[in-house]
Design a protein around this motif. Sequence first.
Motif, PDB file in Angstrom:
ATOM      1  N   SER A   1     -67.542 -48.536   6.545  1.00  8.70           N
ATOM      2  CA  SER A   1     -67.377 -48.338   7.985  1.00  8.70           C
ATOM      3  C   SER A   1     -65.953 -48.651   8.449  1.00  8.70           C
ATOM      4  O   SER A   1     -65.489 -48.116   9.463  1.00  8.70           O
ATOM      5  CB  SER A   1     -68.381 -49.183   8.767  1.00  8.70           C
ATOM      6  N   ASN A   2     -65.248 -49.524   7.707  1.00 10.45           N
ATOM      7  CA  ASN A   2     -63.870 -49.878   8.072  1.00 10.45           C
ATOM      8  C   ASN A   2     -62.825 -49.008   7.369  1.00 10.45           C
ATOM      9  O   ASN A   2     -61.627 -49.172   7.602  1.00 10.45           O
ATOM     10  CB  ASN A   2     -63.607 -51.353   7.735  1.00 10.45           C
ATOM     11  N   PHE A   3     -63.279 -48.098   6.520  1.00 10.97           N
ATOM     12  CA  PHE A   3     -62.356 -47.251   5.763  1.00 10.97           C
ATOM     13  C   PHE A   3     -61.599 -46.310   6.694  1.00 10.97           C
ATOM     14  O   PHE A   3     -62.184 -45.645   7.545  1.00 10.97           O
ATOM     15  CB  PHE A   3     -63.136 -46.432   4.730  1.00 10.97           C
ATOM     16  N   GLU A   4     -60.285 -46.285   6.555  1.00  8.02           N
ATOM     17  CA  GLU A   4     -59.440 -45.424   7.377  1.00  8.02           C
ATOM     18  C   GLU A   4     -59.060 -44.169   6.587  1.00  8.02           C
ATOM     19  O   GLU A   4     -58.359 -44.241   5.579  1.00  8.02           O
ATOM     20  CB  GLU A   4     -58.183 -46.174   7.826  1.00  8.02           C
ATOM     21  N   PHE A   5     -59.535 -43.039   7.076  1.00 11.36           N
ATOM     22  CA  PHE A   5     -59.315 -41.768   6.388  1.00 11.36           C
ATOM     23  C   PHE A   5     -57.911 -41.245   6.649  1.00 11.36           C
ATOM     24  O   PHE A   5     -57.444 -41.182   7.778  1.00 11.36           O
ATOM     25  CB  PHE A   5     -60.352 -40.741   6.854  1.00 11.36           C
ATOM     26  N   ASN A   6     -57.236 -40.865   5.549  1.00 10.85           N
ATOM     27  CA  ASN A   6     -55.904 -40.263   5.626  1.00 10.85           C
ATOM     28  C   ASN A   6     -55.983 -38.907   4.931  1.00 10.85           C
ATOM     29  O   ASN A   6     -56.160 -38.839   3.712  1.00 10.85           O
ATOM     30  CB  ASN A   6     -54.872 -41.164   4.949  1.00 10.85           C
ATOM     31  N   ALA A   7     -55.866 -37.835   5.700  1.00 15.53           N
ATOM     32  CA  ALA A   7     -56.031 -36.486   5.161  1.00 15.53           C
ATOM     33  C   ALA A   7     -55.018 -36.158   4.069  1.00 15.53           C
ATOM     34  O   ALA A   7     -55.273 -35.306   3.215  1.00 15.53           O
ATOM     35  CB  ALA A   7     -55.933 -35.461   6.280  1.00 15.53           C
ATOM     36  N   GLY A   8     -53.901 -36.848   4.056  1.00 21.43           N
ATOM     37  CA  GLY A   8     -52.865 -36.552   3.080  1.00 21.43           C
ATOM     38  C   GLY A   8     -52.936 -37.397   1.827  1.00 21.43           C
ATOM     39  O   GLY A   8     -52.081 -37.303   0.946  1.00 21.43           O
ATOM     40  N   CYS A   9     -53.972 -38.240   1.726  1.00 23.08           N
ATOM     41  CA  CYS A   9     -54.075 -39.142   0.575  1.00 23.08           C
ATOM     42  C   CYS A   9     -55.533 -39.324   0.177  1.00 23.08           C
ATOM     43  O   CYS A   9     -56.403 -39.530   1.038  1.00 23.08           O
ATOM     44  CB  CYS A   9     -53.450 -40.491   0.932  1.00 23.08           C
ATOM     45  N   TYR A  10     -55.801 -39.241  -1.119  1.00 21.59           N
ATOM     46  CA  TYR A  10     -57.162 -39.447  -1.627  1.00 21.59           C
ATOM     47  C   TYR A  10     -57.241 -40.873  -2.167  1.00 21.59           C
ATOM     48  O   TYR A  10     -56.805 -41.158  -3.275  1.00 21.59           O
ATOM     49  CB  TYR A  10     -57.494 -38.444  -2.734  1.00 21.59           C
TER      50      TYR A  10
END
Length: 203
Positions: A128-137
Amino acid sequence: MCNSCLLLDIDSIKMFNFIRNTNLPRKAYAQLAKFWGSRIHVESLYKLFRHILELSNIETTVYDCCINSCCAFTGTDYKTAELCPYCHEPRFDKHCRSRNTFEYIPLTSRIKSMFLNCSLTERMTYRSNFEFNAGCYDDVFSGSHYQHLTSEYVVVDGVRHPHLFFSDSHDIALGILTDCHIHPQLSTSGPSDPSSLPPLLLH
């Protein structure tokens, strides 16, 4: 609950952890009970395991399974089968007793137990605290499938619910892996085609 009862519970938990962490043989444990049972709290293994089972509040479900572990005899296709559909070994012995069983802890019980552990509960907030970054997997939660689900409404039996997948911080994302999916080229006594796998044991 009286203090003496609580102390006995703690002693049982400590002894159970001691056995599991040291791989203490049954014979060695029996010697402990024989020589020091009058001085320290040492139950018989049967009583100890029953005590731990009661404290854990977890009920197991026993399923018949193939003697070669090809499948569990569950679901409409296998529940009444008398032969393994893969290796064709008989399910029962000459006394009509199952030749092999599988003791399963229902998934719901295991998840409930996780939330009873403060440290584990804290670690479970990672999703739930994970911050999604579209440019990084960075993690599985960066994957397109998971991200697509987070914008999709939950549908159960054709009924659309008002909440999205994983919109609640207490939601749990489960990943299920099987040998057939991980190693499709392996030659085993079980089914090689994932589409023919027996029903998953999820309760």
